[in-house]
Design a protein around this motif. Structure first.
Motif, PDB file in Angstrom:
ATOM      1  N   ASP A  70       0.820  -1.208   0.000  1.00 42.63           N
ATOM      2  CA  ASP A  70       0.000   0.000   0.000  1.00 42.63           C
ATOM      3  C   ASP A  70       0.858   1.264   0.000  1.00 42.63           C
ATOM      4  O   ASP A  70       0.399   2.332  -0.394  1.00 42.63           O
ATOM      5  CB  ASP A  70      -0.927   0.040   1.211  1.00 42.63           C
ATOM      6  N   LEU A  71       2.076   1.167   0.471  1.00 38.12           N
ATOM      7  CA  LEU A  71       2.958   2.325   0.568  1.00 38.12           C
ATOM      8  C   LEU A  71       4.080   2.254  -0.467  1.00 38.12           C
ATOM      9  O   LEU A  71       5.231   2.571  -0.194  1.00 38.12           O
ATOM     10  CB  LEU A  71       3.523   2.436   1.993  1.00 38.12           C
ATOM     11  N   LYS A  72       3.720   1.850  -1.668  1.00 39.30           N
ATOM     12  CA  LYS A  72       4.688   1.724  -2.759  1.00 39.30           C
ATOM     13  C   LYS A  72       5.345   3.064  -3.090  1.00 39.30           C
ATOM     14  O   LYS A  72       6.494   3.121  -3.510  1.00 39.30           O
ATOM     15  CB  LYS A  72       3.987   1.164  -3.989  1.00 39.30           C
ATOM     16  N   TYR A  73       4.645   4.167  -2.856  1.00 34.91           N
ATOM     17  CA  TYR A  73       5.200   5.490  -3.144  1.00 34.91           C
ATOM     18  C   TYR A  73       6.438   5.778  -2.292  1.00 34.91           C
ATOM     19  O   TYR A  73       7.344   6.484  -2.721  1.00 34.91           O
ATOM     20  CB  TYR A  73       4.146   6.589  -2.955  1.00 34.91           C
ATOM     21  N   VAL A  74       6.506   5.203  -1.100  1.00 34.37           N
ATOM     22  CA  VAL A  74       7.686   5.379  -0.252  1.00 34.37           C
ATOM     23  C   VAL A  74       8.865   4.635  -0.864  1.00 34.37           C
ATOM     24  O   VAL A  74       9.970   5.182  -0.975  1.00 34.37           O
ATOM     25  CB  VAL A  74       7.421   4.872   1.185  1.00 34.37           C
ATOM     26  N   VAL A  75       8.620   3.405  -1.279  1.00 36.34           N
ATOM     27  CA  VAL A  75       9.676   2.593  -1.889  1.00 36.34           C
ATOM     28  C   VAL A  75      10.171   3.255  -3.167  1.00 36.34           C
ATOM     29  O   VAL A  75      11.388   3.372  -3.390  1.00 36.34           O
ATOM     30  CB  VAL A  75       9.153   1.162  -2.175  1.00 36.34           C
ATOM     31  N   ASP A  76       9.262   3.719  -4.004  1.00 31.67           N
ATOM     32  CA  ASP A  76       9.648   4.376  -5.255  1.00 31.67           C
ATOM     33  C   ASP A  76      10.443   5.657  -4.990  1.00 31.67           C
ATOM     34  O   ASP A  76      11.447   5.916  -5.646  1.00 31.67           O
ATOM     35  CB  ASP A  76       8.411   4.700  -6.097  1.00 31.67           C
ATOM     36  N   GLY A  77       9.986   6.456  -4.034  1.00 29.96           N
ATOM     37  CA  GLY A  77      10.691   7.692  -3.705  1.00 29.96           C
ATOM     38  C   GLY A  77      12.098   7.420  -3.218  1.00 29.96           C
ATOM     39  O   GLY A  77      13.053   8.081  -3.632  1.00 29.96           O
ATOM     40  N   TYR A  78      12.245   6.431  -2.350  1.00 25.60           N
ATOM     41  CA  TYR A  78      13.575   6.085  -1.835  1.00 25.60           C
ATOM     42  C   TYR A  78      14.481   5.603  -2.964  1.00 25.60           C
ATOM     43  O   TYR A  78      15.634   6.021  -3.064  1.00 25.60           O
ATOM     44  CB  TYR A  78      13.461   5.012  -0.744  1.00 25.60           C
ATOM     45  N   ARG A  79      13.959   4.740  -3.800  1.00 28.59           N
ATOM     46  CA  ARG A  79      14.784   4.208  -4.899  1.00 28.59           C
ATOM     47  C   ARG A  79      15.174   5.308  -5.887  1.00 28.59           C
ATOM     48  O   ARG A  79      16.300   5.325  -6.383  1.00 28.59           O
ATOM     49  CB  ARG A  79      14.042   3.074  -5.603  1.00 28.59           C
ATOM     50  N   ASN A  80      14.267   6.235  -6.178  1.00 29.99           N
ATOM     51  CA  ASN A  80      14.589   7.340  -7.090  1.00 29.99           C
ATOM     52  C   ASN A  80      15.724   8.194  -6.547  1.00 29.99           C
ATOM     53  O   ASN A  80      16.659   8.541  -7.270  1.00 29.99           O
ATOM     54  CB  ASN A  80      13.365   8.225  -7.340  1.00 29.99           C
ATOM     55  N   VAL A  81      15.647   8.535  -5.275  1.00 32.75           N
ATOM     56  CA  VAL A  81      16.685   9.370  -4.662  1.00 32.75           C
ATOM     57  C   VAL A  81      17.976   8.577  -4.525  1.00 32.75           C
ATOM     58  O   VAL A  81      19.065   9.100  -4.761  1.00 32.75           O
ATOM     59  CB  VAL A  81      16.207   9.928  -3.305  1.00 32.75           C
ATOM     60  N   ASN A  82      17.865   7.307  -4.174  1.00 39.13           N
ATOM     61  CA  ASN A  82      19.060   6.474  -4.046  1.00 39.13           C
ATOM     62  C   ASN A  82      19.759   6.300  -5.392  1.00 39.13           C
ATOM     63  O   ASN A  82      20.994   6.248  -5.450  1.00 39.13           O
ATOM     64  CB  ASN A  82      18.677   5.122  -3.444  1.00 39.13           C
ATOM     65  N   ASP A  83      18.992   6.229  -6.474  1.00 39.99           N
ATOM     66  CA  ASP A  83      19.577   6.131  -7.817  1.00 39.99           C
ATOM     67  C   ASP A  83      20.363   7.398  -8.175  1.00 39.99           C
ATOM     68  O   ASP A  83      21.322   7.343  -8.932  1.00 39.99           O
ATOM     69  CB  ASP A  83      18.494   5.885  -8.872  1.00 39.99           C
ATOM     70  N   LEU A  84      19.937   8.536  -7.630  1.00 40.44           N
ATOM     71  CA  LEU A  84      20.648   9.792  -7.889  1.00 40.44           C
ATOM     72  C   LEU A  84      22.083   9.755  -7.366  1.00 40.44           C
ATOM     73  O   LEU A  84      22.970  10.403  -7.916  1.00 40.44           O
ATOM     74  CB  LEU A  84      19.925  10.964  -7.229  1.00 40.44           C
ATOM     75  N   ILE A  85      22.295   9.014  -6.286  1.00 49.25           N
ATOM     76  CA  ILE A  85      23.639   8.922  -5.707  1.00 49.25           C
ATOM     77  C   ILE A  85      24.610   8.383  -6.743  1.00 49.25           C
ATOM     78  O   ILE A  85      25.716   8.905  -6.908  1.00 49.25           O
ATOM     79  CB  ILE A  85      23.634   8.055  -4.431  1.00 49.25           C
ATOM     80  N   ASN A  86      24.190   7.350  -7.468  1.00 49.33           N
ATOM     81  CA  ASN A  86      25.057   6.769  -8.509  1.00 49.33           C
ATOM     82  C   ASN A  86      25.068   7.626  -9.767  1.00 49.33           C
ATOM     83  O   ASN A  86      26.115   7.862 -10.362  1.00 49.33           O
ATOM     84  CB  ASN A  86      24.603   5.351  -8.843  1.00 49.33           C
ATOM     85  N   GLU A  87      23.876   8.087 -10.155  1.00 50.22           N
ATOM     86  CA  GLU A  87      23.760   8.855 -11.394  1.00 50.22           C
ATOM     87  C   GLU A  87      24.569  10.149 -11.343  1.00 50.22           C
ATOM     88  O   GLU A  87      25.261  10.498 -12.304  1.00 50.22           O
ATOM     89  CB  GLU A  87      22.283   9.171 -11.637  1.00 50.22           C
ATOM     90  N   LYS A  88      24.498  10.864 -10.254  1.00 44.12           N
ATOM     91  CA  LYS A  88      25.197  12.149 -10.126  1.00 44.12           C
ATOM     92  C   LYS A  88      26.542  12.006  -9.406  1.00 44.12           C
ATOM     93  O   LYS A  88      27.188  12.999  -9.114  1.00 44.12           O
ATOM     94  CB  LYS A  88      24.322  13.167  -9.375  1.00 44.12           C
ATOM     95  N   ARG A  89      26.915  10.772  -9.062  1.00 44.15           N
ATOM     96  CA  ARG A  89      28.197  10.473  -8.404  1.00 44.15           C
ATOM     97  C   ARG A  89      28.362  11.306  -7.125  1.00 44.15           C
ATOM     98  O   ARG A  89      29.414  11.894  -6.890  1.00 44.15           O
ATOM     99  CB  ARG A  89      29.349  10.697  -9.371  1.00 44.15           C
ATOM    100  N   ILE A  90      27.332  11.340  -6.302  1.00 46.16           N
ATOM    101  CA  ILE A  90      27.321  12.189  -5.111  1.00 46.16           C
ATOM    102  C   ILE A  90      28.413  11.779  -4.118  1.00 46.16           C
ATOM    103  O   ILE A  90      29.117  12.638  -3.580  1.00 46.16           O
ATOM    104  CB  ILE A  90      25.939  12.149  -4.422  1.00 46.16           C
TER     105      ILE A  90
END
Length: 192
Positions: free
Chosen positions: A122-142
């Motif tokens: 029911d709270l898939k939006y939390v999982v999606d939000g976390y994964r999107n932001v976590n993907d930014l770490i690799n994408e932008k080489r934070i």
């Protein structure tokens, strides 16, 4: 006597106000026509609202883009920089480090929500939000850029210390030279 009259008038006004208030409201007697007894009630509450996740995700994307822009326009550290240029670059590097820290605070907040709900469909939006932001770490080489910023900050701080020491040495040499010139002028004037 006037003091008693003032308090008496005030008391009478208060009594009149209370009396008129009871007349306006009237009697309020409530009676229940029926009663219903419910069984066990279960309530659920949202751990976090979708708007909160969306806001955190948007802030993370904005910060990541700012970090990316800085690194695209960043100039490499140089030993030929003057004091004001080093200070300016140090200020910018510290600002970017603060952005990086803010990004990781957001990521950690989302990770906390994710840990609580990652199995809840029911709270898939939390999982999606976390994964999107976590993907930014690799994408932008934070993470890599965070280490680069730390190295730059350290370089600029050392450079400022070196420039400050050079300035102090230069000032002390000029002071010694000025004292020497003054002494020389006195010696020449004494010879005349």
């Amino acid at each position: 006597m006037t003091r008693i009259n003032k308090w008496g008038i005030f008391f009478c006004l208060c009594c009149n106000c209370f009396f008129l208030g009871t007349k306006l409201v009237g009697k309020t007697e409530a009676s229940f026509s029926s009663q219903v007894f419910l069984g066990k009630i279960s309530m659920t509450s949202a751990l976090v609202f979708p708007a909160t996740i969306i806001d955190l995700k948007e802030r993370a994307f904005t910060i990541a883009n700012s970090i990316d822009q800085y690194f695209k326009t960043m100039k490499q550290p140089s030993n030929k920089l003057g004091f004001s240029e080093v200070e300016d670059r140090l200020d910018r590097a510290i600002r970017i480090k603060q952005y990086i820290n803010s990004f990781f605070v957001i990521n950690n907040e989302l990770a906390g929500y994710y840990q609580r709900v990652h199995n809840d469909s029911d709270l898939k939006y939390v999982v999606d939000g976390y994964r999107n932001v976590n993907d930014l770490i690799n994408e932008k080489r934070i993470t890599e850029r965070s280490q680069q910023i730390d190295e730059m900050i350290e370089f600029y701080i050392e450079k400022l210390k070196l420039l400050d020491q050079e300035e102090k040495n230069k000032n002390s040499q000029e002071k010694v030279r000025a004292e020497h010139d003054e002494k020389y002028e006195k010696d020449i004037s004494n010879l005349r």
